[in-house]
Design a protein around this motif. Structure first.
Motif, mmCIF file in Angstrom:
data_model
loop_
_atom_site.group_PDB
_atom_site.id
_atom_site.type_symbol
_atom_site.label_atom_id
_atom_site.label_comp_id
_atom_site.label_asym_id
_atom_site.label_seq_id
_atom_site.Cartn_x
_atom_site.Cartn_y
_atom_site.Cartn_z
ATOM 1 N N ALA A 1 0.848 -1.194 0.000
ATOM 2 C CA ALA A 1 0.000 0.000 0.000
ATOM 3 C C ALA A 1 0.882 1.242 0.000
ATOM 4 C CB ALA A 1 -0.904 -0.011 1.223
ATOM 5 N N GLY A 2 0.492 2.217 -0.778
ATOM 6 C CA GLY A 2 1.279 3.436 -0.914
ATOM 7 C C GLY A 2 2.113 3.477 -2.172
ATOM 8 N N THR A 3 2.261 2.345 -2.836
ATOM 9 C CA THR A 3 3.000 2.338 -4.102
ATOM 10 C C THR A 3 2.346 3.318 -5.074
ATOM 11 O OG1 THR A 3 3.705 0.043 -3.808
ATOM 12 C CG2 THR A 3 3.721 0.913 -6.052
ATOM 13 N N VAL A 4 3.178 4.076 -5.757
ATOM 14 C CA VAL A 4 2.692 5.092 -6.690
ATOM 15 C C VAL A 4 2.741 4.526 -8.105
ATOM 16 C CG1 VAL A 4 3.147 7.383 -7.652
ATOM 17 C CG2 VAL A 4 3.393 6.988 -5.188
ATOM 18 N N MET A 5 1.653 4.741 -8.856
ATOM 19 C CA MET A 5 1.558 4.240 -10.228
ATOM 20 C C MET A 5 1.547 5.389 -11.221
ATOM 21 S SD MET A 5 -1.533 2.178 -12.133
ATOM 22 C CE MET A 5 -2.577 3.626 -12.145
ATOM 23 N N LEU A 6 2.378 5.246 -12.253
ATOM 24 C CA LEU A 6 2.354 6.154 -13.387
ATOM 25 C C LEU A 6 1.901 5.332 -14.591
ATOM 26 C CD1 LEU A 6 5.226 8.602 -14.422
ATOM 27 C CD2 LEU A 6 3.901 7.327 -16.090
ATOM 28 N N SER A 7 0.690 5.598 -15.072
ATOM 29 C CA SER A 7 0.160 4.805 -16.191
ATOM 30 C C SER A 7 0.235 5.594 -17.490
ATOM 31 C CB SER A 7 -1.291 4.409 -15.916
ATOM 32 O OG SER A 7 -2.140 5.537 -16.035
ATOM 33 N N LYS A 8 0.335 4.864 -18.593
ATOM 34 C CA LYS A 8 0.313 5.499 -19.905
ATOM 35 C C LYS A 8 -1.045 6.151 -20.156
ATOM 36 C CE LYS A 8 3.806 2.636 -22.201
ATOM 37 N NZ LYS A 8 4.074 1.663 -23.298
ATOM 38 N N ALA A 9 -2.097 5.510 -19.646
ATOM 39 C CA ALA A 9 -3.444 6.025 -19.881
ATOM 40 C C ALA A 9 -3.640 7.414 -19.291
ATOM 41 C CB ALA A 9 -4.473 5.053 -19.296
ATOM 42 N N ASP A 10 -3.012 7.674 -18.130
ATOM 43 C CA ASP A 10 -3.156 8.975 -17.470
ATOM 44 C C ASP A 10 -2.238 10.039 -18.069
ATOM 45 O OD1 ASP A 10 -5.098 8.354 -15.540
ATOM 46 O OD2 ASP A 10 -3.603 7.517 -14.173
ATOM 47 N N ASN A 11 -1.313 9.640 -18.934
ATOM 48 C CA ASN A 11 -0.256 10.566 -19.351
ATOM 49 C C ASN A 11 -0.018 10.572 -20.858
ATOM 50 O OD1 ASN A 11 1.056 11.570 -16.646
ATOM 51 N ND2 ASN A 11 0.717 9.354 -16.365
ATOM 52 N N LYS A 12 -1.113 10.372 -21.642
ATOM 53 C CA LYS A 12 -0.986 10.359 -23.103
ATOM 54 C C LYS A 12 -0.525 11.703 -23.651
ATOM 55 C CE LYS A 12 -4.535 6.822 -23.846
ATOM 56 N NZ LYS A 12 -5.867 6.540 -24.434
ATOM 57 N N ARG A 13 -0.793 12.777 -22.905
ATOM 58 C CA ARG A 13 -0.440 14.119 -23.365
ATOM 59 C C ARG A 13 1.064 14.356 -23.412
ATOM 60 N NH1 ARG A 13 -1.890 13.813 -18.283
ATOM 61 N NH2 ARG A 13 -0.730 14.911 -16.645
ATOM 62 N N HIS A 14 1.830 13.486 -22.735
ATOM 63 C CA HIS A 14 3.273 13.699 -22.647
ATOM 64 C C HIS A 14 3.975 13.107 -23.863
ATOM 65 C CE1 HIS A 14 3.681 15.363 -18.601
ATOM 66 N NE2 HIS A 14 2.682 14.563 -18.248
ATOM 67 N N GLY A 15 4.582 13.967 -24.662
ATOM 68 C CA GLY A 15 5.460 13.473 -25.704
ATOM 69 C C GLY A 15 6.791 13.060 -25.095
ATOM 70 N N GLN A 16 7.465 12.121 -25.724
ATOM 71 C CA GLN A 16 8.751 11.626 -25.207
ATOM 72 C C GLN A 16 8.639 11.234 -23.734
ATOM 73 O OE1 GLN A 16 11.322 11.241 -27.383
ATOM 74 N NE2 GLN A 16 9.835 11.962 -28.893
ATOM 75 N N MET A 17 7.570 10.548 -23.410
ATOM 76 C CA MET A 17 7.282 10.180 -22.023
ATOM 77 C C MET A 17 8.425 9.378 -21.403
ATOM 78 S SD MET A 17 3.975 8.034 -20.738
ATOM 79 C CE MET A 17 3.986 7.078 -19.234
ATOM 80 N N MET A 18 8.974 8.403 -22.131
ATOM 81 C CA MET A 18 10.011 7.546 -21.585
ATOM 82 C C MET A 18 11.273 8.359 -21.279
ATOM 83 S SD MET A 18 8.199 5.002 -21.572
ATOM 84 C CE MET A 18 6.716 4.452 -22.398
ATOM 85 N N ASP A 19 11.591 9.301 -22.165
ATOM 86 C CA ASP A 19 12.780 10.120 -21.942
ATOM 87 C C ASP A 19 12.627 10.954 -20.675
ATOM 88 O OD1 ASP A 19 13.883 9.115 -24.239
ATOM 89 O OD2 ASP A 19 13.341 10.843 -25.483
ATOM 90 N N LYS A 20 11.424 11.488 -20.469
ATOM 91 C CA LYS A 20 11.190 12.302 -19.268
ATOM 92 C C LYS A 20 11.313 11.463 -17.996
ATOM 93 C CE LYS A 20 8.188 15.857 -21.286
ATOM 94 N NZ LYS A 20 6.838 16.487 -21.255
#
Length: 844
Positions: A546-565
């Motif tokens: 519990a408390g683990t933070v999730m960064l999903s692709k679905a929530d962050n489609k607006r980010h270009g070059q997401m992996m680089d960031k």
């Protein structure tokens, strides 16, 4: 030419040469625009003077060892004979060979007394730094035959201003407000220094409590050089209340049990030498009172645990002293008086080091030889288990590195029996490769034991500071102290394989430590949308708490070059990100569940100003700037009522003695109801106890309140029979100067995420509240169990049973987080930094 004329010529030539030589070293009063004590000296002029003397005298070398947060230079002057300067680096290395730090046999003929003097670690105790130029001049004055003899076998290290930012804050202020003529009336503005004062550094930390923890850049840079020299005598020059006479060694009890008989004896030796000079002048002084030798992070104790004779000198004056102040006895205490007193003890310290050189060197070498062969205490080895991420252990090792404390690991599993820090009993367990092993059989043995022991013996409960600090508790790590000798044969590695993050459904940030909190802060700064797992989840072959933070692709489609960031934040902050290929969980909620809420990216307002604890505010500011590197807006308490709080979702009220009036409480209550989060720390919680609209109560029931009033009356009646001489000891029955309390944690609540079942809190106040019905009592003092390490009064121990320490009130769409203990205290309680991160990010 007759013989008499020839002799006269030689005499005239000699006198001329002496005059020329003497003129080569500029006295301070000929350099500064003011005479001794006429005004305070700007820091840049102190530096300029030291560099000027170094240019003029072959007895002085000045080095800049670092810079402050405000880019002021930190300098040291090394003062010794010309012959010694020619081999200064050899003298330094030879001294480390005497300590067993450097390999090789020491050269007895090369060994010199090393005396280190530190001036004005508290910036508004400015007489120390004001005396530093005069100490330097007296040492190198060619006409001073006495000091010339001292320097033949002594290396003197002078740090003229340990805290330039604080010193400058004070001296610039007083030069701005002071009248042309000194006003000795204590009510004059010159004697009324405003908040936050010059005592502290840029981050408002007390650098005299930071020697061991080294949270601050000044300490980090200074201690690196200090440990490269390991002086035999260290004196720390301070000031105190203006009505006090001068204080010097010997120190007050309690002395830590590991302080040697020789160190105790030499405290008396050096005190008697000071007394000889003070007696001649008729100056008042005292010894053996107030200032003890126990807490290990002072400028007297840290050197003592490192083999030196460590001492504090205290001159009456400080911020109320200004340029001169009228005392209650009718006398005027001037800045010049204070400078002369400090100059006298400084020179007397060097003289004593010179006179007792042989014994100093002998006992210094003996201290380190015995450290490497026989521990002072019962434990010979400390084993600290690796945590799940390795970040906590790595942070602890970074602190040990700063002390030159040696450590390692084992090559294969071995079984040990010893004292378990968590269960507080004897256990048998296995030590594995990757666990930290610290042997007490090493040169820095005494310091290692003092910092690592589960507890330290306390001969007297009347102490000047906190009484417990054991590092495994501070870092929230499992540890064993054993009487068995384990020699670490392998280096301890923290290599972390890089995650492949380019092909994943989502990226998981385990919530385990401060490094992970910094990583989350960095991702939020980049504008990523993040969610929190409210419960344990098993997914894609991984288990997440519990408390683990999730960064999903679905929530962050607006980010270009997401992996680089993401990779950029990882490289900058460190930490661990685990990619998962699916959102379908084997147990616990799926990643797309409504239970997995978005984190509200903090928009933070921090309260500052008069009444707010100077150190407490500084600790919050430092946490945001240096620990998690997240921006926040700082606002003066007088402006809070007029601030539009809708621009913020988090308000931090640091510890302090300040009043929130009813109108402002009502405003804050409405803001919380609308979704704001109020984080209230330490004594600031008193503003909301029994306040309308808030659930925090001083008493759980009316019956408890009546019972408390009854007990208070009974205690007052009983106190009539107490002896006046016992008043201080009776008073501390209700006090906690600083002890570690074992607390019970509800790990299912977001405030408790990642902390385990127990939290060890460093409590430094007696503020207390009963468990409440309308507050989530997340971390509490249990009724039974709940061990205490260090000193806490018998009365307060009983009163703290069944009380709230850290809790959350849900109020409308927002929350009030009550942090009754200050988890950021002095910045060294690593687990406290993590707890505060829970309040900031997890309570959502």
């Amino acid at each position: 030419m007759t013989k008499s004329h020839l002799n006269l010529l030689w005499i005239l030539i000699f006198i001329s040469e002496v005059a020329i030589t003497t003129a080569q070293v500029t006295p301070p009063d000929a350099f500064f625009p003011h005479g001794m004590g006429e005004h305070f000296t700007p820091h840049h002029l102190l530096v300029d003077y030291y560099e000027k003397v170094a240019e003029e005298s072959p007895l002085v070398e000045v080095m800049q060892y670092g810079s402050t947060n405000q880019d002021r230079p930190l300098i040291l002057a090394f003062v010794t004979s010309e012959a010694n300067h020619a081999i200064l680096e050899d003298i330094r290395k030879n001294n480390l060979k005497m300590a067993g730090i450097e390999q090789g046999d020491p050269d007895t003929a090369m060994a010199k007394s090393i005396v280190w003097l530190s001036f004005s670690v508290h910036g508004n105790e400015a007489a120390g730094s004001e005396s530093a130029p005069y100490v330097l001049y007296d040492l190198v004055d060619p006409a001073n035959e006495k000091t010339k003899a001292w320097l033949e076998n002594t290396v003197v290290v002078l740090d003229p201003s340990i805290n330039p930012d604080g010193y400058s804050r004070y001296t610039h202020w007083i030069r701005n407000v002071a009248a042309a003529e000194n006003n000795t009336d204590i009510n004059d503005v010159e004697h009324q220094e405003p908040w936050p004062g010059g005592r502290v550094n840029h981050y408002l930390f007390d650098l005299n409590r930071d020697w061991a923890w080294q949270t601050q850049v000044e300490s980090q840079q200074r201690m690196k050089v200090y440990n490269q020299w390991l002086p035999h005598i260290h004196a720390d020059l301070h000031e105190m209340g203006h009505e006090n006479p001068y204080y010097f060694a010997p120190a007050a009890k309690p002395y830590h049990e590991y302080i040697t008989e020789w160190q105790r004896e030499f405290q008396v030796t050096i005190g008697k030498n000071h007394a000889r000079y003070f007696d001649e002048e008729g100056w008042l002084y005292f010894t053996k009172e107030v200032f003890d030798l126990y807490y290990p992070s002072y400028g007297d104790t840290y050197p003592t645990f490192s083999g030196a004779i460590g001492m504090t000198y205290e001159q009456g004056g400080s911020r109320r002293g200004a340029r001169g102040v009228k005392l209650s006895n009718g006398e005027i205490l001037t800045l010049k008086n204070r400078i002369m007193h400090h100059k006298t003890t400084a020179l007397s310290t060097i003289e004593t080091g010179h006179l007792h050189r042989s014994r100093l060197l002998q006992e210094f070498q003996k201290f380190y030889a015995e450290s490497s062969t026989e521990p002072k205490g019962r434990y010979k080895t400390y084993v600290v288990k690796r945590d799940s991420s390795g970040h906590r252990l790595k942070s602890l090792c970074a602190l040990l590195d700063k002390q030159d404390i040696r450590y390692g690991s084992v090559s294969g599993p071995i079984q040990v029996t010893g004292y378990d820090y968590l269960s507080m009993g004897t256990v048998t367990t296995e030590v594995h490769p990757g666990d930290l092993v610290i042997s007490a059989l090493q040169p820095k043995s005494v310091l290692a034991q003092v910092l690592m022991n589960p507890s330290n013996e306390l001969e007297d409960s009347l102490t000047y500071d906190i009484t417990a600090w054991s590092l495994p508790y501070a870092y929230g790590l499992e540890a064993i102290a054993t009487e068995t000798t384990i020699t670490p044969g392998n280096d301890l590695s923290f290599g972390q394989p890089a995650a492949t993050i380019n092909k994943a459904y989502a990226f998981m940030v385990p919530w385990t430590d401060v490094t992970q909190a910094s990583l989350v802060a960095g991702l939020l700064k980049e504008g990523f949308s993040l969610r929190i797992l409210p419960k344990p989840v098993a997914i894609d072959g991984h288990s997440f708490q519990a408390g683990t933070v999730m960064l999903s692709k679905a929530d962050n489609k607006r980010h270009g070059q997401m992996m680089d960031k993401i990779e950029g934040v990882l490289n900058e902050r460190g930490g661990i990100i685990v990619p998962v290929a699916t959102g379908f969980s084997a147990s616990g909620p799926d990643l797309g569940s409504n239970q997995v809420d978005l984190i509200k990216a903090p928009k933070i307002l921090t309260l500052m100003g008069e009444g707010v604890g100077t150190n407490a505010f500084g600790q919050v500011k430092w946490y945001f700037d240096k620990v998690i590197q997240l921006g926040h807006t700082m606002v003066d308490i007088d402006q809070l009522a007029s601030i539009d709080l809708t621009d913020y979702n988090t308000l931090v009220l640091p510890d302090g003695f300040y009043r929130i009036d009813n109108n402002l409480k009502s405003k804050l209550g409405g803001w919380v109801n609308g979704g704001g989060k109020l984080i209230v720390m330490g004594r600031a919680t008193r503003n909301f106890a029994d306040a309308e609209g808030f659930a925090l109560k001083r008493f759980a029931t009316d019956e408890e309140k009546k019972e408390d009033e009854k007990m208070s009356k009974e205690e007052a009646l009983a106190a009539r029979y107490e002896h006046y001489s016992d008043r201080e000891r009776n008073f501390i029955k209700g006090m906690v100067p600083g002890a570690i309390f074992e607390l019970q944690v509800d790990g299912s609540h977001p405030l408790g995420f990642g902390l385990g079942k127990k939290y060890h809190s460093l409590r430094t106040s007696n503020t207390q509240y009963p468990l409440a019905t309308d507050i989530h009592n997340v971390i509490v003092h249990p009724r039974e169990g709940g061990a205490v390490i260090g000193f806490a009064g018998s009365k307060i121990r009983k009163e703290l049973e069944d009380t709230l320490v850290f809790g959350v009130e849900d109020k409308g769409r927002g929350h009030v987080v009550y942090l009754v203990d200050n988890p950021l205290f002095r910045g060294f309680w690593y687990n406290g930094l993590f707890l505060f991160s829970n309040a900031l990010f997890m309570v959502n």
